[in-house]
Structures are given as C-alpha cells and as structure tokens.
Design a protein around this motif. Structure first.
Motif, PDB file in Angstrom:
ATOM      1  N   ASP A   1       0.824  -1.024   0.133  1.00  0.00           N
ATOM      2  CA  ASP A   1       0.059  -0.027   0.115  1.00  0.00           C
ATOM      3  C   ASP A   1       0.798   1.379  -0.153  1.00  0.00           C
ATOM      4  OD1 ASP A   1      -2.332  -1.196  -0.092  1.00  0.00           O
ATOM      5  OD2 ASP A   1      -2.570  -1.227   2.204  1.00  0.00           O
ATOM      6  N   GLY A   2       2.262   1.046   0.161  1.00  0.00           N
ATOM      7  CA  GLY A   2       3.164   2.200   0.077  1.00  0.00           C
ATOM      8  C   GLY A   2       3.142   3.014  -1.017  1.00  0.00           C
ATOM      9  N   ALA A   3       3.800   4.226  -0.986  1.00  0.00           N
ATOM     10  CA  ALA A   3       4.040   4.931  -2.212  1.00  0.00           C
ATOM     11  C   ALA A   3       5.128   4.427  -3.092  1.00  0.00           C
ATOM     12  CB  ALA A   3       4.247   6.360  -2.051  1.00  0.00           C
ATOM     13  N   GLY A   4       5.046   4.089  -4.282  1.00  0.00           N
ATOM     14  CA  GLY A   4       6.034   3.695  -5.197  1.00  0.00           C
ATOM     15  C   GLY A   4       6.145   2.037  -5.307  1.00  0.00           C
ATOM     16  N   VAL A   5       5.696   1.514  -4.517  1.00  0.00           N
ATOM     17  CA  VAL A   5       5.966  -0.176  -4.107  1.00  0.00           C
ATOM     18  C   VAL A   5       5.311  -0.849  -5.195  1.00  0.00           C
ATOM     19  CG1 VAL A   5       5.732  -1.954  -2.748  1.00  0.00           C
ATOM     20  CG2 VAL A   5       6.156   0.222  -1.594  1.00  0.00           C
ATOM     21  N   PHE A   6       5.924  -1.819  -5.673  1.00  0.00           N
ATOM     22  CA  PHE A   6       5.442  -2.579  -6.878  1.00  0.00           C
ATOM     23  C   PHE A   6       5.798  -4.219  -6.610  1.00  0.00           C
ATOM     24  CE2 PHE A   6       9.311  -0.775  -8.546  1.00  0.00           C
ATOM     25  CZ  PHE A   6      10.103  -1.904  -8.871  1.00  0.00           C
ATOM     26  N   LEU A   7       4.940  -5.020  -7.150  1.00  0.00           N
ATOM     27  CA  LEU A   7       5.405  -6.493  -6.877  1.00  0.00           C
ATOM     28  C   LEU A   7       5.395  -7.081  -8.276  1.00  0.00           C
ATOM     29  CD1 LEU A   7       4.929  -9.095  -5.082  1.00  0.00           C
ATOM     30  CD2 LEU A   7       2.599  -8.839  -5.476  1.00  0.00           C
ATOM     31  N   LEU A   8       6.302  -8.002  -8.560  1.00  0.00           N
ATOM     32  CA  LEU A   8       6.387  -8.706  -9.485  1.00  0.00           C
ATOM     33  C   LEU A   8       6.509 -10.058  -9.132  1.00  0.00           C
ATOM     34  CD1 LEU A   8       9.624  -6.999 -10.938  1.00  0.00           C
ATOM     35  CD2 LEU A   8       7.200  -6.406 -11.584  1.00  0.00           C
ATOM     36  N   THR A   9       5.705 -11.211  -9.824  1.00  0.00           N
ATOM     37  CA  THR A   9       5.562 -12.397  -9.415  1.00  0.00           C
ATOM     38  C   THR A   9       5.887 -13.372 -10.453  1.00  0.00           C
ATOM     39  OG1 THR A   9       3.207 -12.688 -10.078  1.00  0.00           O
ATOM     40  CG2 THR A   9       3.780 -11.895  -7.708  1.00  0.00           C
TER      41      THR A   9
ATOM     42  N   ALA B   1      11.440   9.239  -6.337  1.00  0.00           N
ATOM     43  CA  ALA B   1      12.241  10.363  -6.507  1.00  0.00           C
ATOM     44  C   ALA B   1      13.627   9.958  -7.134  1.00  0.00           C
ATOM     45  CB  ALA B   1      12.622  10.915  -5.181  1.00  0.00           C
ATOM     46  N   GLY B   2      13.446   8.992  -8.535  1.00  0.00           N
ATOM     47  CA  GLY B   2      14.613   8.738  -9.386  1.00  0.00           C
ATOM     48  C   GLY B   2      15.498   7.658  -8.770  1.00  0.00           C
ATOM     49  N   GLU B   3      14.895   6.993  -7.512  1.00  0.00           N
ATOM     50  CA  GLU B   3      15.825   5.868  -7.099  1.00  0.00           C
ATOM     51  C   GLU B   3      14.881   4.574  -6.766  1.00  0.00           C
ATOM     52  OE1 GLU B   3      19.348   6.205  -3.965  1.00  0.00           O
ATOM     53  OE2 GLU B   3      17.506   6.203  -2.725  1.00  0.00           O
ATOM     54  N   ALA B   4      15.346   3.468  -7.105  1.00  0.00           N
ATOM     55  CA  ALA B   4      14.666   2.291  -6.936  1.00  0.00           C
ATOM     56  C   ALA B   4      15.318   1.503  -5.935  1.00  0.00           C
ATOM     57  CB  ALA B   4      14.552   1.506  -8.178  1.00  0.00           C
TER      58      ALA B   4
ATOM     59  N   GLU C   1      10.875  -2.295 -14.760  1.00  0.00           N
ATOM     60  CA  GLU C   1       9.789  -1.465 -13.982  1.00  0.00           C
ATOM     61  C   GLU C   1      10.383  -0.122 -13.293  1.00  0.00           C
ATOM     62  OE1 GLU C   1       6.031  -0.376 -12.484  1.00  0.00           O
ATOM     63  OE2 GLU C   1       6.658  -2.027 -13.922  1.00  0.00           O
ATOM     64  N   ALA C   2      11.586  -0.158 -12.548  1.00  0.00           N
ATOM     65  CA  ALA C   2      12.125   0.908 -12.284  1.00  0.00           C
ATOM     66  C   ALA C   2      12.431   2.015 -13.107  1.00  0.00           C
ATOM     67  CB  ALA C   2      13.707   0.547 -11.453  1.00  0.00           C
ATOM     68  N   ARG C   3      13.221   1.761 -14.208  1.00  0.00           N
ATOM     69  CA  ARG C   3      13.195   2.452 -15.685  1.00  0.00           C
ATOM     70  C   ARG C   3      11.991   3.208 -16.002  1.00  0.00           C
ATOM     71  NH1 ARG C   3      17.417  -1.293 -17.105  1.00  0.00           N
ATOM     72  NH2 ARG C   3      15.646  -2.414 -18.171  1.00  0.00           N
ATOM     73  N   ALA C   4      10.852   2.065 -15.988  1.00  0.00           N
ATOM     74  CA  ALA C   4       9.693   2.948 -16.365  1.00  0.00           C
ATOM     75  C   ALA C   4       9.013   3.832 -15.596  1.00  0.00           C
ATOM     76  CB  ALA C   4       8.555   1.923 -16.563  1.00  0.00           C
ATOM     77  N   ARG C   5       9.605   3.783 -14.153  1.00  0.00           N
ATOM     78  CA  ARG C   5       9.280   4.621 -13.150  1.00  0.00           C
ATOM     79  C   ARG C   5      10.070   5.867 -13.032  1.00  0.00           C
ATOM     80  NH1 ARG C   5       5.495   2.117  -8.825  1.00  0.00           N
ATOM     81  NH2 ARG C   5       4.528   0.231  -9.923  1.00  0.00           N
TER      82      ARG C   5
ATOM     83  N   LEU D   1      24.236  -2.927  -2.132  1.00  0.00           N
ATOM     84  CA  LEU D   1      24.686  -2.871  -3.461  1.00  0.00           C
ATOM     85  C   LEU D   1      23.827  -1.922  -4.407  1.00  0.00           C
ATOM     86  CD1 LEU D   1      24.703  -6.875  -4.332  1.00  0.00           C
ATOM     87  CD2 LEU D   1      26.392  -5.297  -3.167  1.00  0.00           C
ATOM     88  N   SER D   2      24.796  -1.467  -5.286  1.00  0.00           N
ATOM     89  CA  SER D   2      23.858  -0.254  -6.117  1.00  0.00           C
ATOM     90  C   SER D   2      24.294  -0.818  -7.478  1.00  0.00           C
ATOM     91  CB  SER D   2      24.105   0.937  -5.713  1.00  0.00           C
ATOM     92  OG  SER D   2      25.528   1.251  -6.161  1.00  0.00           O
ATOM     93  N   ARG D   3      23.333   0.067  -8.445  1.00  0.00           N
ATOM     94  CA  ARG D   3      23.469  -0.020  -9.914  1.00  0.00           C
ATOM     95  C   ARG D   3      23.067   1.304 -10.432  1.00  0.00           C
ATOM     96  NH1 ARG D   3      21.831  -4.139 -14.727  1.00  0.00           N
ATOM     97  NH2 ARG D   3      21.568  -2.248 -16.395  1.00  0.00           N
ATOM     98  N   ALA D   4      23.938   1.853 -11.108  1.00  0.00           N
ATOM     99  CA  ALA D   4      23.808   3.369 -11.879  1.00  0.00           C
ATOM    100  C   ALA D   4      24.455   3.344 -12.991  1.00  0.00           C
ATOM    101  CB  ALA D   4      23.848   4.477 -10.782  1.00  0.00           C
ATOM    102  N   PRO D   5      23.865   3.726 -14.046  1.00  0.00           N
ATOM    103  CA  PRO D   5      22.434   3.815 -14.331  1.00  0.00           C
ATOM    104  C   PRO D   5      21.610   2.537 -14.438  1.00  0.00           C
ATOM    105  CG  PRO D   5      23.656   4.149 -16.464  1.00  0.00           C
ATOM    106  CD  PRO D   5      24.560   3.934 -15.393  1.00  0.00           C
ATOM    107  N   ILE D   6      20.256   2.475 -14.334  1.00  0.00           N
ATOM    108  CA  ILE D   6      19.768   1.079 -14.457  1.00  0.00           C
ATOM    109  C   ILE D   6      19.146   1.000 -15.858  1.00  0.00           C
ATOM    110  CG2 ILE D   6      19.501   0.933 -12.142  1.00  0.00           C
ATOM    111  CD1 ILE D   6      16.343   1.813 -12.611  1.00  0.00           C
TER     112      ILE D   6
END
Length: 136
Positions: free
Chosen positions: A30-38, A50-53, A80-84, A131-136
């Motif tokens: 229910d939180g802002a910006g949260v998504f589920l992939l199954t 805000a530009g970060e996943a 999905e992160a790129r799409a957002r 761990l991080s990744r930029a750009p995605i």
C-alpha cells in the motif's frame, strides 16, 4: 499471489532477516511507489521514488532455484524501475548469501557499502552489503 501467499513463500525462504508477515507485506504494497513482480515460484517487491529504486525483497521457492526465476525477477525490477523514472537502484543482502550475490553481480549491481554485524544469526552476526547500480 495474496499477501498470505507471499508471506508463506517468504517464510520458506528467509530466517535471517526474519520473514515478513502477511500484514507487513500488505502494508508495504500500500506504500508509495511500491510494486510487486511475481512468478509461479517466486516474487520480488520493489519501490521507486524520486529517481531511485530499491529492491525490497526477492524470494524464490527453494525447490525452484537455479531455474532463472530470480534473474527474470531482477530483470523485471530494473525494467519497472526504469519505467518509473528511476536512475539508480540499490538493495541490501547478507554478506554470506553467495547465491544472491552472484545473481546481483550478474545483473550489474556493485558493492556500495557494508553494515557490519547487521544481521543477528544463530552462529553470530553477519554483515549486510549495500549494492547499487547506476544507471539502470
């Protein structure tokens, strides 16, 4: 998958950190910006704001590992992160979780930090790696 289904799978996969309850999962969803992939035997929860996943959790049933499910879910997370409009992504993983580290390395994530003794286990503290990744 319902929050109960997700919590049941999460409970089969995690002991450290402790598995999430159905109520915790529902609250996150229910939180802002949260998504589920199954996938039939796995799921991933992410958040993009805000530009970060952030990859919140990834769970693949033990009997279904090494079949590409985790890789597909991580690839879907990046898509999905790129799409957002996320420009970077990060996650946290136990330093002793070698399978997860290999998965994230293959997806282009690199260590950006370490939280010493972050996870308490029966055999002693385990570091968390950021761990991080930029750009995605």
């Amino acid at each position: 998958m319902t929050p109960d289904d997700l919590a049941a799978l999460h409970g089969r996969v995690f002991t450290v950190p402790r598995p999430w309850s159905a109520a915790e999962i529902a609250g996150l969803l229910d939180g802002a910006g949260v998504f589920l992939l199954t996938e039939p035997q796995g799921f991933l929860m992410g958040r993009a704001i805000a530009g970060e996943a952030e990859l919140l959790t990834l769970a693949v049933a033990p009997e279904a590992r090494r079949q590409g499910i985790g890789a597909r879910l991580v690839a879907g997370f990046l898509t999905e992160a790129r799409a957002r409009q996320a420009e970077s992504a990060f996650l946290e993983v136990a330093a002793d979780n070698l399978a997860a580290l290999a998965l994230y390395d293959a997806a282009g994530f690199r260590q950006a930090g370490r939280r010493r003794g972050y996870y308490a286990t029966a055999t002693g503290p385990v570091d968390a790696l950021v761990l991080s990744r930029a750009p995605i």
